[in-house]
Design a protein around this motif. Structure first.
Motif, PDB file in Angstrom:
ATOM      1  N   THR A 158     -14.430   6.176   7.741  1.00  0.00           N
ATOM      2  CA  THR A 158     -13.518   7.010   6.954  1.00  0.00           C
ATOM      3  C   THR A 158     -12.874   6.216   5.829  1.00  0.00           C
ATOM      4  O   THR A 158     -12.834   4.978   5.862  1.00  0.00           O
ATOM      5  CB  THR A 158     -12.394   7.570   7.851  1.00  0.00           C
ATOM      6  N   ASP A 159     -12.324   6.945   4.854  1.00  0.00           N
ATOM      7  CA  ASP A 159     -11.567   6.301   3.779  1.00  0.00           C
ATOM      8  C   ASP A 159     -10.402   5.502   4.350  1.00  0.00           C
ATOM      9  O   ASP A 159     -10.097   4.403   3.869  1.00  0.00           O
ATOM     10  CB  ASP A 159     -11.019   7.343   2.794  1.00  0.00           C
ATOM     11  N   GLU A 160      -9.758   6.047   5.361  1.00  0.00           N
ATOM     12  CA  GLU A 160      -8.608   5.367   5.962  1.00  0.00           C
ATOM     13  C   GLU A 160      -9.024   4.010   6.544  1.00  0.00           C
ATOM     14  O   GLU A 160      -8.337   3.004   6.353  1.00  0.00           O
ATOM     15  CB  GLU A 160      -7.986   6.233   7.047  1.00  0.00           C
ATOM     16  N   GLU A 161     -10.157   3.980   7.231  1.00  0.00           N
ATOM     17  CA  GLU A 161     -10.643   2.712   7.797  1.00  0.00           C
ATOM     18  C   GLU A 161     -10.989   1.723   6.682  1.00  0.00           C
ATOM     19  O   GLU A 161     -10.657   0.537   6.777  1.00  0.00           O
ATOM     20  CB  GLU A 161     -11.862   2.960   8.679  1.00  0.00           C
ATOM     21  N   MET A 162     -11.631   2.218   5.625  1.00  0.00           N
ATOM     22  CA  MET A 162     -11.993   1.332   4.511  1.00  0.00           C
ATOM     23  C   MET A 162     -10.751   0.792   3.810  1.00  0.00           C
ATOM     24  O   MET A 162     -10.707  -0.368   3.405  1.00  0.00           O
ATOM     25  CB  MET A 162     -12.887   2.073   3.516  1.00  0.00           C
ATOM     26  N   ALA A 163      -9.731   1.617   3.677  1.00  0.00           N
ATOM     27  CA  ALA A 163      -8.478   1.166   3.068  1.00  0.00           C
ATOM     28  C   ALA A 163      -7.770   0.162   3.969  1.00  0.00           C
ATOM     29  O   ALA A 163      -7.165  -0.808   3.485  1.00  0.00           O
ATOM     30  CB  ALA A 163      -7.576   2.361   2.778  1.00  0.00           C
ATOM     31  N   THR A 164      -7.858   0.359   5.276  1.00  0.00           N
ATOM     32  CA  THR A 164      -7.210  -0.541   6.232  1.00  0.00           C
ATOM     33  C   THR A 164      -7.721  -1.964   6.099  1.00  0.00           C
ATOM     34  O   THR A 164      -6.961  -2.917   6.250  1.00  0.00           O
ATOM     35  CB  THR A 164      -7.422  -0.038   7.681  1.00  0.00           C
ATOM     36  N   VAL A 165      -9.008  -2.132   5.788  1.00  0.00           N
ATOM     37  CA  VAL A 165      -9.574  -3.477   5.641  1.00  0.00           C
ATOM     38  C   VAL A 165      -9.614  -3.934   4.183  1.00  0.00           C
ATOM     39  O   VAL A 165     -10.134  -5.003   3.881  1.00  0.00           O
ATOM     40  CB  VAL A 165     -10.986  -3.581   6.269  1.00  0.00           C
ATOM     41  N   GLY A 166      -9.066  -3.129   3.279  1.00  0.00           N
ATOM     42  CA  GLY A 166      -8.936  -3.547   1.889  1.00  0.00           C
ATOM     43  C   GLY A 166     -10.120  -3.278   0.992  1.00  0.00           C
ATOM     44  O   GLY A 166     -10.170  -3.778  -0.134  1.00  0.00           O
ATOM     45  N   LEU A 167     -11.084  -2.474   1.433  1.00  0.00           N
ATOM     46  CA  LEU A 167     -12.242  -2.177   0.589  1.00  0.00           C
ATOM     47  C   LEU A 167     -11.963  -1.079  -0.432  1.00  0.00           C
ATOM     48  O   LEU A 167     -12.630  -1.003  -1.457  1.00  0.00           O
ATOM     49  CB  LEU A 167     -13.445  -1.774   1.447  1.00  0.00           C
ATOM     50  N   LEU A 168     -10.995  -0.222  -0.133  1.00  0.00           N
ATOM     51  CA  LEU A 168     -10.634   0.857  -1.051  1.00  0.00           C
ATOM     52  C   LEU A 168      -9.203   0.674  -1.533  1.00  0.00           C
ATOM     53  O   LEU A 168      -8.356   0.143  -0.823  1.00  0.00           O
ATOM     54  CB  LEU A 168     -10.742   2.228  -0.374  1.00  0.00           C
ATOM     55  N   VAL A 169      -8.971   1.149  -2.741  1.00  0.00           N
ATOM     56  CA  VAL A 169      -7.634   1.185  -3.331  1.00  0.00           C
ATOM     57  C   VAL A 169      -7.302   2.650  -3.552  1.00  0.00           C
ATOM     58  O   VAL A 169      -8.152   3.420  -4.001  1.00  0.00           O
ATOM     59  CB  VAL A 169      -7.610   0.442  -4.692  1.00  0.00           C
ATOM     60  N   GLU A 170      -6.074   3.027  -3.251  1.00  0.00           N
ATOM     61  CA  GLU A 170      -5.660   4.412  -3.479  1.00  0.00           C
ATOM     62  C   GLU A 170      -4.816   4.491  -4.740  1.00  0.00           C
ATOM     63  O   GLU A 170      -3.868   3.741  -4.912  1.00  0.00           O
ATOM     64  CB  GLU A 170      -4.853   4.941  -2.293  1.00  0.00           C
ATOM     65  N   LYS A 171      -5.178   5.408  -5.610  1.00  0.00           N
ATOM     66  CA  LYS A 171      -4.423   5.638  -6.839  1.00  0.00           C
ATOM     67  C   LYS A 171      -3.199   6.490  -6.483  1.00  0.00           C
ATOM     68  O   LYS A 171      -3.340   7.596  -5.965  1.00  0.00           O
ATOM     69  CB  LYS A 171      -5.308   6.363  -7.857  1.00  0.00           C
ATOM     70  N   GLU A 172      -2.021   5.940  -6.722  1.00  0.00           N
ATOM     71  CA  GLU A 172      -0.793   6.609  -6.299  1.00  0.00           C
ATOM     72  C   GLU A 172      -0.599   7.982  -6.932  1.00  0.00           C
ATOM     73  O   GLU A 172      -0.181   8.923  -6.261  1.00  0.00           O
ATOM     74  CB  GLU A 172       0.420   5.726  -6.609  1.00  0.00           C
ATOM     75  N   GLU A 173      -0.913   8.106  -8.219  1.00  0.00           N
ATOM     76  CA  GLU A 173      -0.672   9.374  -8.922  1.00  0.00           C
ATOM     77  C   GLU A 173      -1.504  10.521  -8.362  1.00  0.00           C
ATOM     78  O   GLU A 173      -1.039  11.644  -8.250  1.00  0.00           O
ATOM     79  CB  GLU A 173      -0.967   9.252 -10.433  1.00  0.00           C
ATOM     80  N   THR A 174      -2.754  10.212  -8.021  1.00  0.00           N
ATOM     81  CA  THR A 174      -3.662  11.279  -7.586  1.00  0.00           C
ATOM     82  C   THR A 174      -3.950  11.261  -6.084  1.00  0.00           C
ATOM     83  O   THR A 174      -4.432  12.254  -5.547  1.00  0.00           O
ATOM     84  CB  THR A 174      -5.007  11.166  -8.328  1.00  0.00           C
TER      85      THR A 174
END
Length: 197
Positions: A97-113
Motif C-alpha cells: 500500500t501507499d501507507e507502507e511505502m510512505a512508512t519506509v520513506g519510498l513515497l512523499v506525500e504532497k501536503e496540498e493535495t
C-alpha cells in the motif's frame, strides 16, 4: 535447542524472560512485511540498473568510478527511473500500500493535495542495510552534476535510524572482529571501493 539455551543464559545473567505481548508480535509481523517491501524495491531498482535503457548514465557513472560488476551485485546497486510513480506502481503490483511505502520513506506525500509520489527519481540507488543485513533505507545519488542534493537519503523511519547505522558494517563485522580494527571512510563509494580493493 535455541529456547533452552536462551533460558539457561538468561538464568546465568539474572535476566527474566517474558513472553512477547500480542502488540509486540503484531509489530514484529508489520516490520517483517516492511523488510520484504524494501527487499522488493531493491530487486526492482537492481533490475532497472542492469537492463533499463534509461539507466545508461548510472552504468556509465559506476564504470567511471571503477566499480566492477561483482561489486555492483554484492552491494545490490540499482537505478530509480525518472518517473513520479515507478516504484509505486511496481509495489502496488506486489500488494503493498501507499501507507507502507510512505512508512519506509519510498513515497512523499504532497501536503496540498494529499497525493503521493516516488521520493527517488533518476538516481543511482544504494541500499542501506542494518547490521543484520536487512535493507532499511536507501542512499540515492544524482547523476546530473548540477542537481542538489548530490545524495538524497531515506528519511528517518521506524526501521532506519541514521544515527545508529554505519554503512557497510553488515559486510565488515566479521573482518573487523578478525583484524581487531576497523577502517572508517566517508562515503558509500569509498566503502564499496574499499571492499573491492
Amino acid at each position: 535447542d535455541f529456547v533452552e539455551t536462551l533460558k539457561a543464559l538468561a538464568a546465568q545473567a539474572g535476566v527474566q524472560l517474558r513472553p512477547r505481548t500480542p502488540q509486540q508480535a503484531q509489530r514484529q509481523e508489520a516490520y517483517a512485511r516492511l523488510y520484504e517491501l524494501l527487499n522488493a524495491a531493491t530487486m526492482y531498482y537492481m533490475h532497472l540498473l542492469q537492463r533499463g535503457p534509461s539507466a545508461e548514465a548510472a552504468r556509465d557513472y559506476l564504470a567511471e568510478r571503477g566499480l566492477l560488476p561483482h561489486t555492483i551485485e554484492q552491494f545490490q546497486l540499482g537505478y530509480a527511473p525518472d518517473e513520479w510513480d515507478g516504484i509505486r506502481r511496481y509495489l502496488h503490483g506486489k500488494g503493498y500500500t501507499d501507507e507502507e511505502m510512505a512508512t519506509v520513506g519510498l513515497l512523499v506525500e504532497k501536503e496540498e493535495t494529499g497525493r503521493s509520489y516516488d521520493r527517488f527519481r533518476g538516481r543511482l540507488m544504494i541500499p542501506i542495510r542494518n547490521v543484520s543485513g536487512q535493507v532499511v533505507g536507501f542512499g540515492a545519488r544524482t547523476l546530473i552534476p548540477q542537481e542538489v542534493p548530490k545524495y538524497l537519503n531515506s528519511p528517518q523511519t521506524e526501521l532506519f535510524d541514521k544515527s545508529a547505522l554505519l554503512y557497510g558494517l553488515d559486510m565488515s563485522k566479521k573482518g573487523i572482529r578478525e583484524a581487531g580494527q576497523a577502517v572508517i571512510v566517508e562515503g558509500y563509494m569509498d566503502v564499496m571501493q574499499g571492499h573491492q580493493a
